[in-house]
Write a protein that holds these residues in place. Structure first.
Motif, PDB file in Angstrom:
ATOM      1  N   GLU A 109       0.830  -1.207   0.000  1.00 10.67           N
ATOM      2  CA  GLU A 109       0.000   0.000   0.000  1.00 10.67           C
ATOM      3  C   GLU A 109       0.869   1.263   0.000  1.00 10.67           C
ATOM      4  O   GLU A 109       2.069   1.206   0.279  1.00 10.67           O
ATOM      5  CB  GLU A 109      -0.977   0.001   1.167  1.00 10.67           C
ATOM      6  CG  GLU A 109      -0.335   0.077   2.521  1.00 10.67           C
ATOM      7  CD  GLU A 109      -1.363   0.125   3.660  1.00 10.67           C
ATOM      8  OE1 GLU A 109      -2.557  -0.094   3.400  1.00 10.67           O
ATOM      9  OE2 GLU A 109      -0.946   0.387   4.790  1.00 10.67           O
ATOM     10  N   VAL A 110       0.219   2.380  -0.332  1.00  8.49           N
ATOM     11  CA  VAL A 110       0.956   3.645  -0.452  1.00  8.49           C
ATOM     12  C   VAL A 110       0.266   4.716   0.384  1.00  8.49           C
ATOM     13  O   VAL A 110      -0.956   4.811   0.367  1.00  8.49           O
ATOM     14  CB  VAL A 110       0.958   4.144  -1.929  1.00  8.49           C
ATOM     15  CG1 VAL A 110       1.793   5.414  -2.074  1.00  8.49           C
ATOM     16  CG2 VAL A 110       1.467   3.079  -2.870  1.00  8.49           C
ATOM     17  N   VAL A 111       1.056   5.507   1.093  1.00  8.19           N
ATOM     18  CA  VAL A 111       0.502   6.732   1.681  1.00  8.19           C
ATOM     19  C   VAL A 111       1.150   7.905   0.945  1.00  8.19           C
ATOM     20  O   VAL A 111       2.351   7.886   0.684  1.00  8.19           O
ATOM     21  CB  VAL A 111       0.744   6.861   3.208  1.00  8.19           C
ATOM     22  CG1 VAL A 111      -0.164   5.945   3.982  1.00  8.19           C
ATOM     23  CG2 VAL A 111       2.194   6.596   3.580  1.00  8.19           C
ATOM     24  N   VAL A 112       0.334   8.874   0.565  1.00  7.31           N
ATOM     25  CA  VAL A 112       0.827   9.981  -0.271  1.00  7.31           C
ATOM     26  C   VAL A 112       0.658  11.312   0.453  1.00  7.31           C
ATOM     27  O   VAL A 112      -0.371  11.557   1.085  1.00  7.31           O
ATOM     28  CB  VAL A 112       0.023  10.076  -1.591  1.00  7.31           C
ATOM     29  CG1 VAL A 112       0.624  11.135  -2.515  1.00  7.31           C
ATOM     30  CG2 VAL A 112      -0.049   8.742  -2.293  1.00  7.31           C
ATOM     31  N   LYS A 113       1.667  12.146   0.362  1.00  6.48           N
ATOM     32  CA  LYS A 113       1.551  13.523   0.841  1.00  6.48           C
ATOM     33  C   LYS A 113       2.166  14.438  -0.217  1.00  6.48           C
ATOM     34  O   LYS A 113       3.205  14.128  -0.788  1.00  6.48           O
ATOM     35  CB  LYS A 113       2.354  13.726   2.135  1.00  6.48           C
ATOM     36  CG  LYS A 113       1.906  12.856   3.277  1.00  6.48           C
ATOM     37  CD  LYS A 113       0.961  13.616   4.185  1.00  6.48           C
ATOM     38  CE  LYS A 113       0.546  12.789   5.375  1.00  6.48           C
ATOM     39  NZ  LYS A 113      -0.843  12.428   5.402  1.00  6.48           N
ATOM     40  N   ALA A 114       1.521  15.571  -0.463  1.00  6.67           N
ATOM     41  CA  ALA A 114       2.077  16.558  -1.404  1.00  6.67           C
ATOM     42  C   ALA A 114       2.249  17.879  -0.651  1.00  6.67           C
ATOM     43  O   ALA A 114       1.396  18.260   0.151  1.00  6.67           O
ATOM     44  CB  ALA A 114       1.157  16.737  -2.596  1.00  6.67           C
ATOM     45  N   ALA A 115       3.357  18.564  -0.918  1.00  7.74           N
ATOM     46  CA  ALA A 115       3.767  19.685  -0.056  1.00  7.74           C
ATOM     47  C   ALA A 115       3.513  21.075  -0.637  1.00  7.74           C
ATOM     48  O   ALA A 115       3.928  22.065  -0.040  1.00  7.74           O
ATOM     49  CB  ALA A 115       5.241  19.535   0.288  1.00  7.74           C
ATOM     50  N   ASN A 116       2.842  21.155  -1.772  1.00  4.31           N
ATOM     51  CA  ASN A 116       2.554  22.467  -2.398  1.00  4.31           C
ATOM     52  C   ASN A 116       3.792  23.360  -2.489  1.00  4.31           C
ATOM     53  O   ASN A 116       3.730  24.557  -2.208  1.00  4.31           O
ATOM     54  CB  ASN A 116       1.471  23.222  -1.613  1.00  4.31           C
ATOM     55  CG  ASN A 116       0.219  22.397  -1.477  1.00  4.31           C
ATOM     56  OD1 ASN A 116      -0.132  21.664  -2.408  1.00  4.31           O
ATOM     57  ND2 ASN A 116      -0.430  22.483  -0.332  1.00  4.31           N
ATOM     58  N   GLY A 117       4.892  22.769  -2.853  1.00  8.54           N
ATOM     59  CA  GLY A 117       6.107  23.549  -3.059  1.00  8.54           C
ATOM     60  C   GLY A 117       6.698  24.152  -1.801  1.00  8.54           C
ATOM     61  O   GLY A 117       7.486  25.100  -1.870  1.00  8.54           O
ATOM     62  N   ASN A 118       6.361  23.589  -0.644  1.00 11.00           N
ATOM     63  CA  ASN A 118       6.826  24.172   0.615  1.00 11.00           C
ATOM     64  C   ASN A 118       7.824  23.199   1.274  1.00 11.00           C
ATOM     65  O   ASN A 118       7.455  22.098   1.679  1.00 11.00           O
ATOM     66  CB  ASN A 118       5.585  24.397   1.498  1.00 11.00           C
ATOM     67  CG  ASN A 118       5.926  24.991   2.846  1.00 11.00           C
ATOM     68  OD1 ASN A 118       6.973  24.718   3.409  1.00 11.00           O
ATOM     69  ND2 ASN A 118       5.003  25.785   3.362  1.00 11.00           N
ATOM     70  N   ASP A 119       9.087  23.622   1.378  1.00  9.81           N
ATOM     71  CA  ASP A 119      10.132  22.726   1.903  1.00  9.81           C
ATOM     72  C   ASP A 119       9.850  22.264   3.323  1.00  9.81           C
ATOM     73  O   ASP A 119       9.984  21.077   3.635  1.00  9.81           O
ATOM     74  CB  ASP A 119      11.490  23.447   1.909  1.00  9.81           C
ATOM     75  CG  ASP A 119      12.034  23.586   0.512  1.00  9.81           C
ATOM     76  OD1 ASP A 119      11.728  22.724  -0.331  1.00  9.81           O
ATOM     77  OD2 ASP A 119      12.751  24.571   0.253  1.00  9.81           O
ATOM     78  N   ALA A 120       9.460  23.221   4.183  1.00  5.34           N
ATOM     79  CA  ALA A 120       9.226  22.874   5.593  1.00  5.34           C
ATOM     80  C   ALA A 120       8.074  21.870   5.689  1.00  5.34           C
ATOM     81  O   ALA A 120       8.139  20.907   6.464  1.00  5.34           O
ATOM     82  CB  ALA A 120       8.915  24.129   6.400  1.00  5.34           C
ATOM     83  N   LEU A 121       7.058  22.087   4.876  1.00  4.09           N
ATOM     84  CA  LEU A 121       5.904  21.176   4.895  1.00  4.09           C
ATOM     85  C   LEU A 121       6.315  19.795   4.389  1.00  4.09           C
ATOM     86  O   LEU A 121       5.929  18.768   4.962  1.00  4.09           O
ATOM     87  CB  LEU A 121       4.759  21.754   4.042  1.00  4.09           C
ATOM     88  CG  LEU A 121       3.478  20.925   3.980  1.00  4.09           C
ATOM     89  CD1 LEU A 121       2.877  20.740   5.376  1.00  4.09           C
ATOM     90  CD2 LEU A 121       2.445  21.597   3.061  1.00  4.09           C
ATOM     91  N   GLN A 122       7.133  19.776   3.336  1.00  9.28           N
ATOM     92  CA  GLN A 122       7.546  18.467   2.808  1.00  9.28           C
ATOM     93  C   GLN A 122       8.358  17.699   3.861  1.00  9.28           C
ATOM     94  O   GLN A 122       8.170  16.495   4.048  1.00  9.28           O
ATOM     95  CB  GLN A 122       8.357  18.607   1.504  1.00  9.28           C
ATOM     96  CG  GLN A 122       8.639  17.234   0.888  1.00  9.28           C
ATOM     97  CD  GLN A 122       9.103  17.278  -0.548  1.00  9.28           C
ATOM     98  OE1 GLN A 122       9.789  18.209  -0.951  1.00  9.28           O
ATOM     99  NE2 GLN A 122       8.784  16.242  -1.321  1.00  9.28           N
ATOM    100  N   ILE A 123       9.215  18.408   4.568  1.00  8.70           N
ATOM    101  CA  ILE A 123      10.018  17.744   5.612  1.00  8.70           C
ATOM    102  C   ILE A 123       9.086  17.225   6.715  1.00  8.70           C
ATOM    103  O   ILE A 123       9.189  16.072   7.146  1.00  8.70           O
ATOM    104  CB  ILE A 123      11.087  18.712   6.183  1.00  8.70           C
ATOM    105  CG1 ILE A 123      12.137  19.015   5.097  1.00  8.70           C
ATOM    106  CG2 ILE A 123      11.755  18.124   7.426  1.00  8.70           C
ATOM    107  CD1 ILE A 123      13.136  20.110   5.437  1.00  8.70           C
ATOM    108  N   ALA A 124       8.127  18.061   7.139  1.00  3.53           N
ATOM    109  CA  ALA A 124       7.207  17.655   8.211  1.00  3.53           C
ATOM    110  C   ALA A 124       6.368  16.445   7.776  1.00  3.53           C
ATOM    111  O   ALA A 124       6.190  15.486   8.540  1.00  3.53           O
ATOM    112  CB  ALA A 124       6.301  18.822   8.591  1.00  3.53           C
ATOM    113  N   GLN A 125       5.883  16.484   6.548  1.00  5.93           N
ATOM    114  CA  GLN A 125       5.057  15.359   6.056  1.00  5.93           C
ATOM    115  C   GLN A 125       5.879  14.067   5.994  1.00  5.93           C
ATOM    116  O   GLN A 125       5.401  12.995   6.382  1.00  5.93           O
ATOM    117  CB  GLN A 125       4.522  15.680   4.657  1.00  5.93           C
ATOM    118  CG  GLN A 125       3.461  16.764   4.645  1.00  5.93           C
ATOM    119  CD  GLN A 125       3.048  17.162   3.227  1.00  5.93           C
ATOM    120  OE1 GLN A 125       3.818  16.979   2.275  1.00  5.93           O
ATOM    121  NE2 GLN A 125       1.848  17.699   3.092  1.00  5.93           N
TER     122      GLN A 125
END
Ligand code: BGC
Length: 354
Positions: free
Chosen positions: A79-95
């Motif tokens: 299975e896969v869990v997906v997160k997209a960060a809308n071009g935000n580095d801090a958000l991508q790291i947190a996700q």
């Protein structure tokens, strides 16, 4: 009370992992024993979960990447869990940190920022979670595998198509995001082809700019600036993707030059292909997202099960030689739309010609 999960690798000496607690039964939970094939190895019975951390879903391609990757992983029983960060580095790291702490077996990472994403790789490594750099390379990090298209070749195809129709004249280069390693590779490919013509004085590059975050509005501003600085006298534009090419064409339209100045793009987005058909865009580059996602999914599941993947190619990312798989990009022009994107099922005939 904590639940202890044992992971026994098939024919190996028993290795025991402590994984998760009662309220977090997924993803590292045992599969219900009544449903599993008694012949299957213990390793096969465990539900594998892949984390997919994406920069953005803005360009048309990324939703396909997400959906096709998910489909391909699920076809293998994982299975896969997906997160997209809308071009935000801090958000991508947190996700990504959330996915790591939830115990994904492997992380597939499309970095927004090639350098900043090294933090994610470091955290995953501490948790013993392998990382695949997907489509874009993470720089200066212990990435386990990199899978992408030959991005330099994307630039080569763009420039080759352009010098065919504009062997002499003023060129504008509208690059991608400078924070994306692909943007640099594409540009290298473009200039490898243009350089001999520049050296001979046949071509002059009168404008050359990156596009912040790959955003069309910035590409449009860049193109307006290029036109203004050159009294609208520009003979050819190479844009790093179809979204920026579309913005370039909007700027050309403002001065009545759409369809008169050839523009190159990449991604074979529906609108890009339609512009190729209408003559507003010279060409685009098709990259089979189906092949990319299927190969990435296959490798991700195998690596998540502990398999080591060997590749012929290695790419240095500043920290290590990363095992790499490159897929081949293909030129799409007005003559081969049928035999490329339509034949491959990337777009339907109706969608393009409607
Ligand atoms: C990808 C392109 C995409 C661009 C903007 C690049 O890294 O290779 O296909 O258009 O990012 O998202």
């Amino acid at each position: 009370m904590k639940r202890i999960t044992f992971l026994l690798f098939a024919s190996l000496i028993a290795t025991v992992f402590l994984l998760g607690c009662e309220e977090n039964t997924k993803p590292n939970d045992w599969t219900d024993q009544s449903e599993v094939d008694p012949e299957a190895s213990t390793d096969e019975k465990r539900q594998i979960t892949i984390g997919l951390s994406m920069d953005t879903l803005i360009e048309e391609r990324w939703e396909r990447d997400r959906d096709m990757f998910k489909e391909a992983v699920e076809a293998q029983g994982a299975e896969v869990v997906v997160k997209a960060a809308n071009g935000n580095d801090a958000l991508q790291i947190a996700q990504a940190e959330t996915m790591i702490s939830q115990g994904v077996d492997l992380l597939v990472l499309v970095p927004h920022n090639a350098e900043a994403a090294a933090t994610i790789v470091g955290r995953a490594q501490l948790a013993d979670i392998p990382v695949i750099s997907y489509d874009r390379l993470v720089k200066n990090a212990n990435v386990d595998l990199y899978i992408s298209f030959d991005n330099e070749q994307v630039g080569v195809l763009q420039a080759e198509a352009m010098i065919d129709v504009v062997p002499q004249g003023k060129y504008a280069y509208i690059g991608g995001a400078s924070t994306d390693n692909n943007a640099h590779l594409i540009k290298e490919g473009v200039f490898r082809v243009l350089q001999p013509l520049i050296d001979r004085g046949d071509i002059v590059v009168v404008y050359d700019q990156w596009t912040e975050a790959w955003m069309p509005m910035h590409a449009k501003e860049n193109m307006r600036a290029a036109l203004a600085a050159n009294d609208n006298e520009i003979d050819a534009v190479i844009a790093a993707n179809d979204a920026t090419a579309g913005a370039v064409i909007e700027a050309l339209t403002e001065v009545g030059l759409n369809g008169q100045v050839p523009v190159a793009g990449q991604d074979a987005e529906l609108l890009g292909v339609q512009r190729v058909l209408s003559g507003e865009q010279l060409m685009t580059v098709y990259k089979s997202i189906r092949s990319l996602t299927e190969q990435a999914a296959d490798i991700a599941v195998r690596m998540a099960k502990g398999e080591v993947i060997e590749t012929d190619i290695k790419v240095n990312n500043g920290k290590k030689d990363v095992p790499t798989l490159f897929l081949t990009p293909v030129t799409v022009n007005a003559d081969n739309i049928e035999t490329t994107v339509i034949e491959d099922g990337f777009h339907t005939h109706e969608d393009i010609f409607e």
